[in-house]
Design a protein around this motif. Structure first.
Motif, PDB file in Angstrom:
ATOM      1  N   ALA A  82       0.838  -1.207   0.000  1.00  0.00           N
ATOM      2  CA  ALA A  82       0.000   0.000   0.000  1.00  0.00           C
ATOM      3  C   ALA A  82       0.870   1.253   0.000  1.00  0.00           C
ATOM      4  N   MET A  83       1.944   1.214   0.771  1.00  0.00           N
ATOM      5  CA  MET A  83       2.869   2.348   0.835  1.00  0.00           C
ATOM      6  C   MET A  83       3.519   2.583  -0.532  1.00  0.00           C
ATOM      7  N   ILE A  84       3.928   1.506  -1.188  1.00  0.00           N
ATOM      8  CA  ILE A  84       4.571   1.643  -2.497  1.00  0.00           C
ATOM      9  C   ILE A  84       3.584   2.169  -3.531  1.00  0.00           C
ATOM     10  N   ARG A  85       2.348   1.680  -3.495  1.00  0.00           N
ATOM     11  CA  ARG A  85       1.337   2.171  -4.440  1.00  0.00           C
ATOM     12  C   ARG A  85       1.103   3.674  -4.256  1.00  0.00           C
ATOM     13  N   MET A  86       1.026   4.083  -2.984  1.00  0.00           N
ATOM     14  CA  MET A  86       0.819   5.502  -2.706  1.00  0.00           C
ATOM     15  C   MET A  86       2.013   6.338  -3.192  1.00  0.00           C
ATOM     16  N   MET A  87       3.251   5.868  -2.919  1.00  0.00           N
ATOM     17  CA  MET A  87       4.438   6.611  -3.349  1.00  0.00           C
ATOM     18  C   MET A  87       4.537   6.662  -4.875  1.00  0.00           C
ATOM     19  N   THR A  88       4.123   5.585  -5.537  1.00  0.00           N
ATOM     20  CA  THR A  88       4.127   5.566  -7.005  1.00  0.00           C
ATOM     21  C   THR A  88       3.239   6.669  -7.555  1.00  0.00           C
ATOM     22  N   ALA A  89       2.054   6.815  -6.957  1.00  0.00           N
ATOM     23  CA  ALA A  89       1.139   7.875  -7.388  1.00  0.00           C
ATOM     24  C   ALA A  89       1.708   9.263  -7.079  1.00  0.00           C
ATOM     25  N   ALA A  90       2.421   9.380  -5.955  1.00  0.00           N
ATOM     26  CA  ALA A  90       2.954  10.683  -5.535  1.00  0.00           C
ATOM     27  C   ALA A  90       4.068  11.174  -6.454  1.00  0.00           C
ATOM     28  N   ILE A  91       4.842  10.271  -7.026  1.00  0.00           N
ATOM     29  CA  ILE A  91       6.001  10.696  -7.828  1.00  0.00           C
ATOM     30  C   ILE A  91       5.726  10.731  -9.321  1.00  0.00           C
ATOM     31  N   GLU A  92       4.613  10.155  -9.751  1.00  0.00           N
ATOM     32  CA  GLU A  92       4.361  10.060 -11.187  1.00  0.00           C
ATOM     33  C   GLU A  92       4.263  11.459 -11.806  1.00  0.00           C
ATOM     34  N   ASN A  93       5.131  11.709 -12.775  1.00  0.00           N
ATOM     35  CA  ASN A  93       5.178  13.009 -13.474  1.00  0.00           C
ATOM     36  C   ASN A  93       5.432  14.181 -12.535  1.00  0.00           C
ATOM     37  N   ASN A  94       6.077  13.929 -11.404  1.00  0.00           N
ATOM     38  CA  ASN A  94       6.385  15.027 -10.480  1.00  0.00           C
ATOM     39  C   ASN A  94       7.831  14.882 -10.010  1.00  0.00           C
ATOM     40  N   ASP A  95       8.720  15.637 -10.624  1.00  0.00           N
ATOM     41  CA  ASP A  95      10.151  15.501 -10.368  1.00  0.00           C
ATOM     42  C   ASP A  95      10.530  15.875  -8.940  1.00  0.00           C
ATOM     43  N   ARG A  96       9.822  16.840  -8.373  1.00  0.00           N
ATOM     44  CA  ARG A  96      10.174  17.272  -7.012  1.00  0.00           C
ATOM     45  C   ARG A  96       9.869  16.174  -6.012  1.00  0.00           C
ATOM     46  N   ASN A  97       8.736  15.500  -6.151  1.00  0.00           N
ATOM     47  CA  ASN A  97       8.411  14.392  -5.246  1.00  0.00           C
ATOM     48  C   ASN A  97       9.399  13.241  -5.418  1.00  0.00           C
ATOM     49  N   LEU A  98       9.774  13.005  -6.666  1.00  0.00           N
ATOM     50  CA  LEU A  98      10.752  11.937  -6.921  1.00  0.00           C
ATOM     51  C   LEU A  98      12.082  12.249  -6.234  1.00  0.00           C
ATOM     52  N   GLN A  99      12.490  13.504  -6.328  1.00  0.00           N
ATOM     53  CA  GLN A  99      13.752  13.910  -5.699  1.00  0.00           C
ATOM     54  C   GLN A  99      13.688  13.699  -4.185  1.00  0.00           C
ATOM     55  N   ILE A 100      12.570  14.058  -3.571  1.00  0.00           N
ATOM     56  CA  ILE A 100      12.413  13.881  -2.124  1.00  0.00           C
ATOM     57  C   ILE A 100      12.449  12.397  -1.771  1.00  0.00           C
ATOM     58  N   LEU A 101      11.767  11.577  -2.579  1.00  0.00           N
ATOM     59  CA  LEU A 101      11.726  10.136  -2.309  1.00  0.00           C
ATOM     60  C   LEU A 101      13.125   9.531  -2.320  1.00  0.00           C
ATOM     61  N   LEU A 102      13.940   9.924  -3.304  1.00  0.00           N
ATOM     62  CA  LEU A 102      15.269   9.330  -3.440  1.00  0.00           C
ATOM     63  C   LEU A 102      16.280   9.917  -2.463  1.00  0.00           C
ATOM     64  N   GLU A 103      16.193  11.222  -2.225  1.00  0.00           N
ATOM     65  CA  GLU A 103      17.229  11.879  -1.426  1.00  0.00           C
ATOM     66  C   GLU A 103      16.869  11.953   0.056  1.00  0.00           C
ATOM     67  N   ASP A 104      15.663  12.400   0.366  1.00  0.00           N
ATOM     68  CA  ASP A 104      15.294  12.593   1.771  1.00  0.00           C
ATOM     69  C   ASP A 104      14.754  11.317   2.412  1.00  0.00           C
ATOM     70  N   CYS A 105      14.011  10.540   1.639  1.00  0.00           N
ATOM     71  CA  CYS A 105      13.400   9.323   2.201  1.00  0.00           C
ATOM     72  C   CYS A 105      14.293   8.093   2.067  1.00  0.00           C
ATOM     73  N   LYS A 106      15.406   8.228   1.341  1.00  0.00           N
ATOM     74  CA  LYS A 106      16.354   7.116   1.180  1.00  0.00           C
ATOM     75  C   LYS A 106      15.651   5.851   0.679  1.00  0.00           C
ATOM     76  N   PHE A 107      14.879   6.042  -0.389  1.00  0.00           N
ATOM     77  CA  PHE A 107      14.053   4.941  -0.880  1.00  0.00           C
ATOM     78  C   PHE A 107      14.872   3.743  -1.343  1.00  0.00           C
ATOM     79  N   LEU A 108      16.015   3.982  -2.001  1.00  0.00           N
ATOM     80  CA  LEU A 108      16.792   2.856  -2.523  1.00  0.00           C
ATOM     81  C   LEU A 108      17.290   1.937  -1.416  1.00  0.00           C
ATOM     82  N   GLU A 109      17.579   2.510  -0.253  1.00  0.00           N
ATOM     83  CA  GLU A 109      17.985   1.670   0.874  1.00  0.00           C
ATOM     84  C   GLU A 109      16.845   0.740   1.281  1.00  0.00           C
ATOM     85  N   MET A 110      15.616   1.291   1.303  1.00  0.00           N
ATOM     86  CA  MET A 110      14.456   0.468   1.637  1.00  0.00           C
ATOM     87  C   MET A 110      14.181  -0.543   0.545  1.00  0.00           C
ATOM     88  N   ALA A 111      14.269  -0.101  -0.710  1.00  0.00           N
ATOM     89  CA  ALA A 111      13.984  -0.996  -1.829  1.00  0.00           C
ATOM     90  C   ALA A 111      14.944  -2.183  -1.841  1.00  0.00           C
TER      91      ALA A 111
END
Length: 693
Positions: A295-324
């Protein structure tokens, strides 16, 4: 005044004393100009200038020696200071890697105090300030570094980062434009201009979102309510899952919804919600957490789609790759599939998205390592992971930015996985898809010349390819996708066959399988097959393959007359076959009814390579009387003479000349035709120039 005292006064911090000493030094040495370069003095003088006053000459020489000694001492002291400063810098780097940024700053400060002229100490400290979000201190250090060296790229980079964080986008643009002017590193700087634009656009969206909140927008209020529910510590886990899914649905589509998500604290869910925060902190995943993770991944997918700023936050501030990385290691297919969906979205996003993602992958290569290992060792999950690896490798930017990680974590496991094919007795549907994907990925990696050379030397890779070819040769119709991918890989790797012993050693093993597959009706596969055979055929040591190959390539020449790439490869094969076993080739060609047609067609081709190869093949067989008689009544003499007289390539003229000479010697009627065309002198002149007469 003693020279030692004069040198001491020259170095005095008292400007009056130093000025007086300088005046006395000028008086001592007259107008002689001393040339120096930091730590050495040029002591060459014209002794005749001082013959009238020997004492003055002695004082001057002593003074020069004193200056030289002083310069050497200062150079030694400076060297020792830099050694001490570098030790502080190295310790600071260690603290930085460990995330102890305050301690890193303290060490960099000691380095600066010890050697103030070294720019990297300032930019290292500036980078640590970035981690602590101390933007003003970062800017001050970058400014100092640029005063020392106005071409120092790192200083411009960190300077722009700090300005962007302060929402000073126009100033950041100016700094980056100056960087382009001073460093000429436009391609690198353009990426940081991209970050500035992402931040500027994100800020504009957020301002519009705030305006919408004051206008009581229903969408805004709903998203705010859902985020509040997720952040509420009293909300049950099942209710959080429902809220996340609802939030994901709300965020879909165009508009300001994704900006509402940021403004309402959507990204704080990761830290404020105890259930989700646990996902980020725990090192393992259990099946009870699957619903929450997906559910969390589905929500994050919707949040970053076509939105570069959200994507940047996900990768840099949320450290998504470490979780992935942790999630794809859990061996739960549903979780891995959801992670791959969001990664696929990132890979196929805008150029700005890709740049952020690829740099993060290089910084955190363990994700690529885990992704590759799963693809090679878990066939159940490889279905989804290989698609992502392929999507990554299709991006040239990824191959450039992550070159080191590809080399370290991907090449060997992927080669070994393809090599494991040697264990198979037959190919199932899932095997075909798996090995097709592996071949396509390795082909993309081999686009890079350095990787191509490395892959071509992998014995395990060639063993796997050879075994798959043997299986495919038995039923080529069922494995066309695999053949297409595998032959593409072989073609790429065989580009350097002449320099690679591994390829040469496997040529005898590969050729029979490749020849058997020539029965395919697929034109693309046939083209790749003939090109592979043409590249490998010169390294085969067995003669028997000629008898198998000739009956397949000769009819194919007629069929492929409109496909110059295929025809070029077939002409190469024909030249090798007629050379390898001339007796067998002549026996077959005497019974081949279209012999004259195929040679006439190829000799009159617009492609120099086809003309050259067919002339060479002709020279191998045309001297045989029965073969030459078959060409009576054709225009073969005129065609060969035209090539001898006008071809742009010397080797083609030579081959055509040899063929024409043999043809004329084998049958008097061909010689008579040559005389009628006034070609004897032309032929004699050309062959003589090549040393054939």
């Amino acid at each position: 005044m003693h020279t030692e005292s004069l040198v001491k006064d020259l170095a005095s911090s008292d400007t009056g004393v130093a000025k007086e000493a300088m005046s006395k030094a000028d008086e001592l040495i007259g107008n002689q100009k001393l040339k120096y370069d930091k730590s050495s003095i040029n002591k060459s003088t014209t002794s005749s200038q001082y013959n009238d006053n020997p004492q003055q000459s002695i004082d001057q020489e002593a003074f020069c020696r004193s200056l030289q000694l002083d310069a050497e001492e200062r150079s030694e002291r400076r060297k020792k200071r830099e050694e001490i400063a570098n030790r502080h810098k190295d310790q600071g780097n260690k603290y930085f890697r460990e995330g102890q940024f305050d301690l890193a700053i303290a060490e960099y400060t000691k380095a600066i105090e010890t050697a103030k002229h070294i720019t990297v100490y300032y930019t290292n400290r500036a980078q640590a300030y970035v981690k602590l979000k101390d933007w003003d201190s970062c800017i001050a250090d970058c400014d100092m570094a640029l005063r020392i060296d106005e071409k120092f790229l790192k200083a411009y980079v960190h300077y722009s980062k700090a300005l962007i964080q302060q929402a000073k986008y126009d100033e950041a643009d100016k700094i980056l434009n100056t960087a382009v002017e001073k460093t000429k590193r436009n391609k690198i700087i353009q990426d940081y201009k991209t970050l500035n634009e992402i931040a500027r656009q994100g800020k504009t969206e957020e301002n519009e979102a705030i305006t919408a909140s004051t206008n009581e927008s229903q969408e805004y209020e709903l998203i705010k309510t859902l985020i509040g529910k997720c952040n509420d510590s009293t909300t049950e886990e099942n209710d959080i899952v429902v809220a996340l899914d609802t939030l994901g649905l709300q965020l879909g589509g165009a508009g300001l919804k994704q900006a509402y998500y940021r403004v309402c604290g959507g990204w704080e869910i990761i830290h404020k919600n105890s259930f989700i925060a646990r996902l980020w902190k725990e090192s393992t995943v259990n099946k009870t957490q699957v619903n929450l993770i997906t559910a969390m991944i589905r929500m994050m997918t919707a949040a970053i789609e076509n939105n570069d700023r959200n994507l940047q936050i996900l990768l840099e501030d949320c450290k998504f790759l470490e979780m992935a990385t942790k999630w794809i290691n859990c061996d739960i297919e549903e979780v891995v599939t959801h992670v791959m969906i969001i990664i696929a979205l990132l890979v196929k996003g805008s150029n700005r998205c890709q740049w952020i993602l690829f740099n993060k992958l290089q910084e955190q290569p363990r994700f690529l390592q885990c992704l590759t290992n799963i693809s090679c060792m878990n066939r159940r999950l490889a279905r989804v992971t290989l698609d992502i690896i392929k999507s990554l490798q299709e991006q040239e930017r990824f191959r450039i930015i992550c070159r080191e990680s590809i080399n370290k974590y991907m090449v060997d496991p992927l080669c070994s996985a393809l090599g494991d094919a040697k264990k198979l007795k037959n190919l199932k549907t899932e095997d075909i898809a798996y090995y097709s994907s592996l071949s396509e990925i390795l082909l993309l990696i081999a686009i890079d010349d350095w990787f191509r050379e490395r892959l071509a030397k992998q014995t395990v890779l060639w063993l796997g390819i050879g075994h798959l070819l043997n299986i495919a040769a038995k039923a080529p119709k069922n494995v066309e996708n695999l053949l297409h991918a595998m032959l593409g890989l072989m073609l790429n790797l065989c580009a350097q066959a002449s320099e690679n012993a591994a390829i040469q050693n496997f040529s005898n093993d590969f050729l029979p399988s490749l020849v058997n597959i020539l029965t395919t009706k697929n034109e693309d596969i046939f083209e790749r097959l003939t090109r592979c055979i043409a590249r490998l055929i010169g390294f085969c040591t067995k003669k028997s393959w000629s008898l198998d190959l000739l009956p397949k390539i000769c009819p194919a020449i007629l069929v492929n007359r409109g496909r110059p790439v295929t025809l070029k490869a077939l002409s190469t094969c024909l030249a090798y076959c007629t050379k390898n076993d001339q007796k067998a080739a002549i026996e077959f060609l005497l019974d081949f009814k279209d012999l004259v047609t195929i040679f006439t067609m190829m000799i009159n081709s617009d492609d120099d390579s086809i003309v050259g190869n067919s002339s060479l093949a002709c020279s191998h067989i045309i001297g045989q009387a029965k073969i030459s008689q078959l060409f009576i009544g054709s225009d073969i003499v005129a065609d060969l003479l035209r090539i001898v007289d006008s071809s742009r390539k010397n080797v083609t003229r030579k081959n055509a000349g040899i063929a024409l000479a043999k043809l004329s010697q084998s049958d008097a009627r061909h010689l008579e035709r040559l005389r009628d065309l006034h070609g004897v002198e032309i032929l004699h002149s050309v062959l003589d120039s090549f040393g054939k007469i």
